[in-house]
Design a protein around this motif. Structure first.
Motif, PDB file in Angstrom:
ATOM      1  N   TYR A 101      12.270  20.711 -28.714  1.00 58.57           N
ATOM      2  CA  TYR A 101      11.558  20.513 -27.694  1.00 58.57           C
ATOM      3  C   TYR A 101      11.932  19.914 -26.351  1.00 58.57           C
ATOM      4  CZ  TYR A 101       7.895  21.181 -31.239  1.00 58.57           C
ATOM      5  OH  TYR A 101       7.461  21.564 -32.159  1.00 58.57           O
ATOM      6  N   ARG A 102      13.463  19.860 -26.587  1.00 60.69           N
ATOM      7  CA  ARG A 102      14.441  19.429 -25.424  1.00 60.69           C
ATOM      8  C   ARG A 102      13.685  17.981 -24.917  1.00 60.69           C
ATOM      9  NH1 ARG A 102      17.715  23.100 -24.136  1.00 60.69           N
ATOM     10  NH2 ARG A 102      17.404  25.367 -24.600  1.00 60.69           N
ATOM     11  N   SER A 103      13.214  17.146 -25.777  1.00 60.20           N
ATOM     12  CA  SER A 103      12.747  15.793 -25.303  1.00 60.20           C
ATOM     13  C   SER A 103      13.980  14.858 -24.909  1.00 60.20           C
ATOM     14  CB  SER A 103      12.095  15.021 -26.395  1.00 60.20           C
ATOM     15  OG  SER A 103      10.991  15.676 -26.803  1.00 60.20           O
ATOM     16  N   ASP A 104      13.995  14.116 -23.896  1.00 60.32           N
ATOM     17  CA  ASP A 104      15.030  13.294 -23.385  1.00 60.32           C
ATOM     18  C   ASP A 104      14.632  11.749 -23.405  1.00 60.32           C
ATOM     19  OD1 ASP A 104      13.418  13.443 -21.113  1.00 60.32           O
ATOM     20  OD2 ASP A 104      14.521  14.711 -20.004  1.00 60.32           O
ATOM     21  N   ILE A 105      13.732  11.399 -23.519  1.00 60.94           N
ATOM     22  CA  ILE A 105      12.957  10.281 -23.749  1.00 60.94           C
ATOM     23  C   ILE A 105      12.369   9.830 -25.147  1.00 60.94           C
ATOM     24  CG2 ILE A 105      11.755   8.046 -22.820  1.00 60.94           C
ATOM     25  CD1 ILE A 105      14.114   8.801 -20.940  1.00 60.94           C
ATOM     26  N   LEU A 106      13.010   9.006 -25.908  1.00 64.37           N
ATOM     27  CA  LEU A 106      12.183   9.078 -27.319  1.00 64.37           C
ATOM     28  C   LEU A 106      11.721   7.578 -27.640  1.00 64.37           C
ATOM     29  CD1 LEU A 106      15.170  10.865 -29.017  1.00 64.37           C
ATOM     30  CD2 LEU A 106      13.043  11.910 -28.261  1.00 64.37           C
ATOM     31  N   PHE A 107      10.417   7.374 -28.254  1.00 57.65           N
ATOM     32  CA  PHE A 107       9.786   6.255 -28.345  1.00 57.65           C
ATOM     33  C   PHE A 107       9.698   6.140 -29.699  1.00 57.65           C
ATOM     34  CE2 PHE A 107       7.371   5.796 -24.207  1.00 57.65           C
ATOM     35  CZ  PHE A 107       8.350   5.593 -23.350  1.00 57.65           C
ATOM     36  N   VAL A 108      10.290   4.744 -30.253  1.00 57.00           N
ATOM     37  CA  VAL A 108      10.160   4.683 -31.887  1.00 57.00           C
ATOM     38  C   VAL A 108       9.395   3.276 -31.923  1.00 57.00           C
ATOM     39  CG1 VAL A 108      11.148   4.108 -33.951  1.00 57.00           C
ATOM     40  CG2 VAL A 108      12.333   5.855 -32.287  1.00 57.00           C
ATOM     41  N   ASP A 109       8.263   3.351 -32.615  1.00 55.37           N
ATOM     42  CA  ASP A 109       7.296   2.383 -32.512  1.00 55.37           C
ATOM     43  C   ASP A 109       6.586   2.273 -33.956  1.00 55.37           C
ATOM     44  OD1 ASP A 109       5.490   0.063 -32.072  1.00 55.37           O
ATOM     45  OD2 ASP A 109       4.194   1.118 -30.827  1.00 55.37           O
ATOM     46  N   SER A 110       7.260   1.400 -34.905  1.00 50.58           N
ATOM     47  CA  SER A 110       8.250   0.389 -34.326  1.00 50.58           C
ATOM     48  C   SER A 110       9.549   0.223 -35.436  1.00 50.58           C
ATOM     49  CB  SER A 110       7.468  -0.900 -34.531  1.00 50.58           C
ATOM     50  OG  SER A 110       7.289  -1.500 -35.902  1.00 50.58           O
ATOM     51  N   LEU A 111      10.518  -0.463 -35.079  1.00 46.68           N
ATOM     52  CA  LEU A 111      11.455  -0.525 -35.896  1.00 46.68           C
ATOM     53  C   LEU A 111      11.273  -1.095 -37.482  1.00 46.68           C
ATOM     54  CD1 LEU A 111      14.479  -0.746 -36.379  1.00 46.68           C
ATOM     55  CD2 LEU A 111      14.544  -2.996 -35.761  1.00 46.68           C
ATOM     56  N   MET A 112      10.036  -1.910 -37.442  1.00 46.00           N
ATOM     57  CA  MET A 112       9.483  -2.437 -38.801  1.00 46.00           C
ATOM     58  C   MET A 112       9.096  -1.338 -39.694  1.00 46.00           C
ATOM     59  SD  MET A 112       6.389  -5.083 -39.447  1.00 46.00           S
ATOM     60  CE  MET A 112       5.359  -3.824 -38.842  1.00 46.00           C
ATOM     61  N   MET A 113       8.876  -0.007 -39.048  1.00 45.03           N
ATOM     62  CA  MET A 113       8.426   1.096 -40.076  1.00 45.03           C
ATOM     63  C   MET A 113       9.323   1.875 -40.397  1.00 45.03           C
ATOM     64  SD  MET A 113       5.191   0.327 -40.296  1.00 45.03           S
ATOM     65  CE  MET A 113       4.252   2.169 -40.725  1.00 45.03           C
ATOM     66  N   CYS A 114      10.698   1.548 -40.095  1.00 42.18           N
ATOM     67  CA  CYS A 114      11.703   2.378 -40.514  1.00 42.18           C
ATOM     68  C   CYS A 114      12.709   1.549 -41.327  1.00 42.18           C
ATOM     69  CB  CYS A 114      12.799   2.989 -38.997  1.00 42.18           C
ATOM     70  SG  CYS A 114      11.502   3.459 -37.714  1.00 42.18           S
ATOM     71  N   VAL A 115      12.455   0.629 -41.696  1.00 46.02           N
ATOM     72  CA  VAL A 115      13.275  -0.160 -42.876  1.00 46.02           C
ATOM     73  C   VAL A 115      12.124  -0.712 -44.006  1.00 46.02           C
ATOM     74  CG1 VAL A 115      14.974  -0.676 -41.230  1.00 46.02           C
ATOM     75  CG2 VAL A 115      13.080  -2.242 -41.252  1.00 46.02           C
ATOM     76  N   ARG A 116      12.586  -0.920 -45.064  1.00 50.08           N
ATOM     77  CA  ARG A 116      11.712  -1.621 -46.123  1.00 50.08           C
ATOM     78  C   ARG A 116      11.391  -2.945 -45.885  1.00 50.08           C
ATOM     79  NH1 ARG A 116      15.943   0.636 -50.480  1.00 50.08           N
ATOM     80  NH2 ARG A 116      17.296  -0.208 -49.083  1.00 50.08           N
ATOM     81  N   ASP A 117      12.446  -3.705 -45.245  1.00 45.76           N
ATOM     82  CA  ASP A 117      12.054  -4.972 -44.965  1.00 45.76           C
ATOM     83  C   ASP A 117      12.886  -5.324 -43.446  1.00 45.76           C
ATOM     84  OD1 ASP A 117      11.820  -7.692 -44.768  1.00 45.76           O
ATOM     85  OD2 ASP A 117      13.036  -8.094 -46.716  1.00 45.76           O
ATOM     86  N   ASP A 118      12.117  -5.731 -42.576  1.00 44.78           N
ATOM     87  CA  ASP A 118      12.815  -5.867 -41.270  1.00 44.78           C
ATOM     88  C   ASP A 118      13.715  -7.266 -41.375  1.00 44.78           C
ATOM     89  OD1 ASP A 118      10.401  -7.515 -41.463  1.00 44.78           O
ATOM     90  OD2 ASP A 118       9.742  -7.456 -39.338  1.00 44.78           O
ATOM     91  N   MET A 119      13.570  -8.036 -42.478  1.00 50.64           N
ATOM     92  CA  MET A 119      14.496  -9.170 -42.530  1.00 50.64           C
ATOM     93  C   MET A 119      15.823  -8.797 -42.973  1.00 50.64           C
ATOM     94  SD  MET A 119      12.856 -11.296 -40.724  1.00 50.64           S
ATOM     95  CE  MET A 119      13.888 -12.967 -41.107  1.00 50.64           C
TER      96      MET A 119
END
Length: 354
Positions: A193-211
């Motif tokens: 889709y040639r996206s050039d601005i990418l939002f990731v909401d949130s980091l907490m949802m991309c790791v098993r434990d945000d700590m």
């Protein structure tokens, strides 16, 4: 020799010009041979003179550069009110937007996204905490609602989808994803889709434990590498620890908007190119709930640009929220500035011939 070939041959003087510009070649054959066996690092570590042409090109580019993907706000600090903010969502960089739960991170991100689309961006939203219909509802409100118009109507919906159909993509996943799965989603957004601005909401949802420092560092490193390799800008939402008691006399919303309050690994801020921290003045919220008078000239929120690697300005932006439209404003009068409204204006009906 074929005369057809000789007729298009370049003049010998031009074709066999002196590549050294008349300078005497001092490198010996033995030096060339020794360079042939040098490791790759030898050719990466260069004398400063080798960067002269690159630097001159860089200076020329700066003279003609016009910031494209900017913030939808101006400075609000005393003496600088109304001045443009020296910040740009530059290709190849990663930005962190952090804040406590309930501070308005996702709302602010939606408003910024609409503004970036109006600047010509192709936006991709990976919001793993919110259903796409809810994201769309909020952005629709930020587009059409006001104190005089509090309801979304059918024509608004049709126009919104028509105008933003080719400008915005939304990921339809509401669950945790692995780091590798996230990278595949982003790769598809850029490639398909040639996206050039990418939002990731949130980091907490991309790791098993945000700590978990190791896993968080891995994700952040991979995202920085992805942004640089694909020449796109990534904005990652992170969470802050709750700081201070809103009822305390020493409470300050400016103190809450500190990068030291960001939850998890310190590399979240160390690796990022830019860091924003959004803080809400919960003391105002508490006083209003108790029926007490509040000083509305004081901001509802503070957005702190506390790190900008490739820009000169860092500082606080005072914000007030217009609850009718869910837009953040830079004045207590709460009049939203919405350049993306130009995108959603309906075309005038053609005049009849008779």
């Amino acid at each position: 020799m074929n005369p057809k070939n000789t007729s298009v041959s370049p003049e010998l003087d031009d074709y066999w010009g002196d590549p050294t510009g008349g300078a005497e070649i001092e490198t010996s054959l033995s030096e060339y041979e020794s360079r042939a066996y040098k490791p790759p690092e030898f050719f990466i570590n260069k004398d400063v003179l080798e960067f002269k042409n690159d630097f001159q090109n860089y200076l020329e580019a700066k003279k003609t550069h016009v910031s494209k993907f900017t913030l939808p706000f101006t400075q609000t600090n005393e003496g600088c009110v109304g001045r443009p903010i020296d910040f740009e969502f530059r290709p190849g960089e990663l930005t962190v937007l952090a804040g406590e739960n309930g501070s308005g991170k996702s709302l602010l991100l939606g408003q910024i996204g609409l503004h970036l689309i109006s600047c010509g961006a192709s936006l991709y939203i990976a919001s793993f905490e919110m259903a796409p219909v809810r994201t769309i509802e909020r952005m629709l409100m930020q587009t059409v609602c006001s104190t005089d118009k509090r309801m979304i109507e059918e024509p608004d919906v049709d126009l919104f989808f028509k105008q933003f159909a080719s400008r915005m993509r939304i990921c339809d996943l509401q669950r945790k994803v692995s780091p590798d799965e996230l990278l595949r989603l982003l790769d598809s957004a850029v490639r398909d889709y040639r996206s050039d601005i990418l939002f990731v909401d949130s980091l907490m949802m991309c790791v098993r434990d945000d700590m978990d420092k190791k896993e968080t560092d891995y994700v952040m490193t991979k995202l920085v590498e992805f942004a640089r390799t694909n020449n796109v800008h990534i904005v990652v939402v992170a969470h802050c620890r709750k700081r201070g008691d809103a009822s305390s006399k020493t409470y300050s919303v400016f103190d809450s908007a500190s990068k030291d309050s960001i939850k998890g690994s310190s590399n979240i801020t160390n690796i990022a190119f830019n860091v924003f921290v959004l803080a809400r003045d919960f003391s105002k919220v508490q006083k209003k709930a108790e029926g007490k008078d509040v000083d509305d000239t004081k901001p509802d929120f503070v957005l702190n640009l506390c790190k900008q690697r490739n820009g000169s300005w860092e500082g606080f932006i005072k914000l007030w929220r217009d609850n009718a439209s869910l837009n953040f404003c830079t004045s207590w009068t709460r009049v939203p500035v919405r350049p993306w409204l130009e995108l959603t204006k309906s075309e005038p009906a053609p005049e009849p011939y008779f």
